[in-house]
Scaffold this motif. Sequence first.
Motif, PDB file in Angstrom:
ATOM      1  N   GLY A 143       0.834  -1.190   0.000  1.00 45.66           N
ATOM      2  CA  GLY A 143       0.000   0.000   0.000  1.00 45.66           C
ATOM      3  C   GLY A 143       0.868   1.238   0.000  1.00 45.66           C
ATOM      4  N   GLY A 144       0.417   2.282  -0.710  1.00 40.49           N
ATOM      5  CA  GLY A 144       1.240   3.471  -0.830  1.00 40.49           C
ATOM      6  C   GLY A 144       0.502   4.752  -0.515  1.00 40.49           C
ATOM      7  N   SER A 145       1.234   5.853  -0.520  1.00 37.44           N
ATOM      8  CA  SER A 145       0.635   7.155  -0.270  1.00 37.44           C
ATOM      9  C   SER A 145      -0.198   7.638  -1.451  1.00 37.44           C
ATOM     10  CB  SER A 145       1.738   8.182   0.043  1.00 37.44           C
ATOM     11  OG  SER A 145       2.697   8.235  -0.992  1.00 37.44           O
ATOM     12  N   ASP A 146      -0.245   6.841  -2.523  1.00 44.68           N
ATOM     13  CA  ASP A 146      -1.133   7.117  -3.648  1.00 44.68           C
ATOM     14  C   ASP A 146      -2.530   6.559  -3.409  1.00 44.68           C
ATOM     15  OD1 ASP A 146      -0.489   4.455  -3.774  1.00 44.68           O
ATOM     16  OD2 ASP A 146       0.468   4.532  -5.737  1.00 44.68           O
ATOM     17  N   ASN A 147      -2.782   6.042  -2.184  1.00 45.72           N
ATOM     18  CA  ASN A 147      -4.099   5.526  -1.752  1.00 45.72           C
ATOM     19  C   ASN A 147      -4.475   4.210  -2.427  1.00 45.72           C
ATOM     20  OD1 ASN A 147      -4.145   8.027  -0.489  1.00 45.72           O
ATOM     21  ND2 ASN A 147      -5.565   8.930  -1.968  1.00 45.72           N
ATOM     22  N   GLN A 148      -3.520   3.523  -3.036  1.00 48.59           N
ATOM     23  CA  GLN A 148      -3.821   2.291  -3.740  1.00 48.59           C
ATOM     24  C   GLN A 148      -3.145   1.091  -3.075  1.00 48.59           C
ATOM     25  OE1 GLN A 148      -4.412   2.706  -8.155  1.00 48.59           O
ATOM     26  NE2 GLN A 148      -2.864   4.287  -7.883  1.00 48.59           N
ATOM     27  N   LEU A 149      -3.796  -0.061  -3.225  1.00 46.86           N
ATOM     28  CA  LEU A 149      -3.233  -1.330  -2.793  1.00 46.86           C
ATOM     29  C   LEU A 149      -2.895  -2.144  -4.029  1.00 46.86           C
ATOM     30  CD1 LEU A 149      -5.631  -2.403   0.127  1.00 46.86           C
ATOM     31  CD2 LEU A 149      -3.381  -1.318   0.307  1.00 46.86           C
ATOM     32  N   ALA A 150      -1.700  -2.722  -4.039  1.00 50.87           N
ATOM     33  CA  ALA A 150      -1.261  -3.552  -5.157  1.00 50.87           C
ATOM     34  C   ALA A 150      -1.018  -4.969  -4.661  1.00 50.87           C
ATOM     35  CB  ALA A 150       0.015  -2.982  -5.781  1.00 50.87           C
ATOM     36  N   ILE A 151      -1.479  -5.946  -5.424  1.00 49.75           N
ATOM     37  CA  ILE A 151      -1.271  -7.354  -5.093  1.00 49.75           C
ATOM     38  C   ILE A 151      -0.265  -7.929  -6.084  1.00 49.75           C
ATOM     39  CG2 ILE A 151      -2.367  -9.602  -4.769  1.00 49.75           C
ATOM     40  CD1 ILE A 151      -4.970  -8.205  -4.168  1.00 49.75           C
ATOM     41  N   TRP A 152       0.799  -8.526  -5.538  1.00 52.12           N
ATOM     42  CA  TRP A 152       1.930  -8.970  -6.350  1.00 52.12           C
ATOM     43  C   TRP A 152       2.161 -10.478  -6.251  1.00 52.12           C
ATOM     44  CZ3 TRP A 152       4.709  -5.079  -8.914  1.00 52.12           C
ATOM     45  CH2 TRP A 152       4.505  -3.762  -8.452  1.00 52.12           C
ATOM     46  N   ASN A 153       2.718 -11.025  -7.321  1.00 53.64           N
ATOM     47  CA  ASN A 153       3.374 -12.328  -7.281  1.00 53.64           C
ATOM     48  C   ASN A 153       4.861 -12.047  -7.151  1.00 53.64           C
ATOM     49  OD1 ASN A 153       4.721 -14.739  -7.844  1.00 53.64           O
ATOM     50  ND2 ASN A 153       3.239 -15.392  -9.378  1.00 53.64           N
ATOM     51  N   VAL A 154       5.423 -12.216  -5.946  1.00 54.86           N
ATOM     52  CA  VAL A 154       6.817 -11.849  -5.733  1.00 54.86           C
ATOM     53  C   VAL A 154       7.772 -12.851  -6.391  1.00 54.86           C
ATOM     54  CG1 VAL A 154       6.256 -10.666  -3.586  1.00 54.86           C
ATOM     55  CG2 VAL A 154       6.992 -13.041  -3.508  1.00 54.86           C
ATOM     56  N   THR A 180       7.596 -13.752  -9.479  1.00 55.08           N
ATOM     57  CA  THR A 180       7.836 -13.259 -10.838  1.00 55.08           C
ATOM     58  C   THR A 180       7.961 -11.738 -10.889  1.00 55.08           C
ATOM     59  OG1 THR A 180       5.455 -13.092 -11.301  1.00 55.08           O
ATOM     60  CG2 THR A 180       6.536 -15.199 -11.775  1.00 55.08           C
ATOM     61  N   GLY A 181       7.578 -11.050  -9.796  1.00 55.39           N
ATOM     62  CA  GLY A 181       7.562  -9.590  -9.793  1.00 55.39           C
ATOM     63  C   GLY A 181       6.369  -9.009 -10.511  1.00 55.39           C
ATOM     64  N   GLN A 182       5.362  -9.843 -10.808  1.00 54.78           N
ATOM     65  CA  GLN A 182       4.209  -9.411 -11.587  1.00 54.78           C
ATOM     66  C   GLN A 182       3.149  -8.768 -10.700  1.00 54.78           C
ATOM     67  OE1 GLN A 182       2.130 -12.652 -13.443  1.00 54.78           O
ATOM     68  NE2 GLN A 182       0.680 -11.330 -14.527  1.00 54.78           N
ATOM     69  N   LEU A 183       2.592  -7.646 -11.153  1.00 54.74           N
ATOM     70  CA  LEU A 183       1.471  -7.005 -10.489  1.00 54.74           C
ATOM     71  C   LEU A 183       0.195  -7.757 -10.876  1.00 54.74           C
ATOM     72  CD1 LEU A 183       0.264  -4.675  -8.805  1.00 54.74           C
ATOM     73  CD2 LEU A 183       0.197  -3.314 -10.904  1.00 54.74           C
ATOM     74  N   LEU A 184      -0.441  -8.392  -9.910  1.00 50.19           N
ATOM     75  CA  LEU A 184      -1.608  -9.232 -10.193  1.00 50.19           C
ATOM     76  C   LEU A 184      -2.915  -8.454 -10.187  1.00 50.19           C
ATOM     77  CD1 LEU A 184      -0.732 -12.305  -7.920  1.00 50.19           C
ATOM     78  CD2 LEU A 184      -0.321 -12.041 -10.378  1.00 50.19           C
ATOM     79  N   LYS A 185      -3.048  -7.521  -9.241  1.00 54.36           N
ATOM     80  CA  LYS A 185      -4.315  -6.813  -9.084  1.00 54.36           C
ATOM     81  C   LYS A 185      -4.079  -5.473  -8.421  1.00 54.36           C
ATOM     82  CE  LYS A 185      -8.858  -6.544  -9.240  1.00 54.36           C
ATOM     83  NZ  LYS A 185      -9.604  -6.548 -10.518  1.00 54.36           N
ATOM     84  N   LEU A 186      -4.836  -4.478  -8.853  1.00 52.80           N
ATOM     85  CA  LEU A 186      -4.774  -3.145  -8.254  1.00 52.80           C
ATOM     86  C   LEU A 186      -6.109  -2.834  -7.599  1.00 52.80           C
ATOM     87  CD1 LEU A 186      -3.034  -0.591  -7.931  1.00 52.80           C
ATOM     88  CD2 LEU A 186      -4.080   0.262 -10.045  1.00 52.80           C
ATOM     89  N   LEU A 187      -6.070  -2.481  -6.313  1.00 55.02           N
ATOM     90  CA  LEU A 187      -7.285  -2.140  -5.577  1.00 55.02           C
ATOM     91  C   LEU A 187      -7.269  -0.633  -5.324  1.00 55.02           C
ATOM     92  CD1 LEU A 187      -7.252  -5.034  -2.916  1.00 55.02           C
ATOM     93  CD2 LEU A 187      -8.304  -5.023  -5.192  1.00 55.02           C
ATOM     94  N   ASP A 188      -8.132   0.094  -6.053  1.00 53.46           N
ATOM     95  CA  ASP A 188      -8.171   1.551  -5.933  1.00 53.46           C
ATOM     96  C   ASP A 188      -9.487   2.031  -5.329  1.00 53.46           C
ATOM     97  OD1 ASP A 188      -9.760   0.892  -8.034  1.00 53.46           O
ATOM     98  OD2 ASP A 188      -8.852   2.275  -9.471  1.00 53.46           O
ATOM     99  N   THR A 189      -9.944   1.287  -4.311  1.00 55.64           N
ATOM    100  CA  THR A 189     -11.231   1.555  -3.669  1.00 55.64           C
ATOM    101  C   THR A 189     -11.162   2.711  -2.680  1.00 55.64           C
ATOM    102  OG1 THR A 189     -11.613  -0.828  -3.799  1.00 55.64           O
ATOM    103  CG2 THR A 189     -13.149   0.419  -2.462  1.00 55.64           C
TER     104      THR A 189
END
Length: 217
Positions: A143-154, A156-165
């Motif tokens: 989670g970041g100061s951009d108010n978003q949550l990111a779900i990763w596969n560590v 592979t380093g792949q971003l799986l899902k972005l939660l911008d709720t």
Amino acid sequence: MSKFISKFRQLQARTLSRECCHENLRVTKFGWDATICAVNPKFVESVGGGSFVVIPCARVGPLPMDYPTVSGHGGWVLDIAWSPHNDNIIATGSTDGVARVWAIPDAGLSEPLERAVVDLKFHKGRCCLVLWHPSALNVLVTGGSDNQLAIWNVGTGQLLKLLDTHPALVYSACFNWNGSQLVTSCRDTMLRVLEPRTGQLLGSAVCHEGARPTRRL
């Protein structure tokens, strides 16, 4: 009513001797309400600013000032979390906006560790939160100061899902026991329950009147 009386009510805590304690652990002075120390069955971790120390649990006593650190971040470490699946793996988030995953040797560090297993770069500004999935291997939430949550596969380093709720900074997050739901607390004082695979909002409620940080869930 007697059946509700705890059988542990007569127990008393015992203070360990100095020889059994960890000393001289560095603690961050950064004004952020986050995890500054974490322990798993193998290691004790303590955040000291832009770097952190990891020592084997069995290594007690004073810590030398020149003890090697994990120091690959370009900013202050804001949050840390040991993997629930591998006691040698730890994730960190930093003011440099990057989440990193580190592999700690079984015997601890004999030299400074500057290279992470994987760098997870997405957030604009700070990366304030790292959280492992309790049942899915190699899945990490940041989670970041951009108010978003990111779900990763560590792996592979792949971003799986972005939660911008969330309309404001996410202070804290926690999975339920099998990882099918994710609960978050936010600066807007709302508590939210999300379905992490789809990002669907399952429910929300005001959890506190004030907007002070709420950690941990």
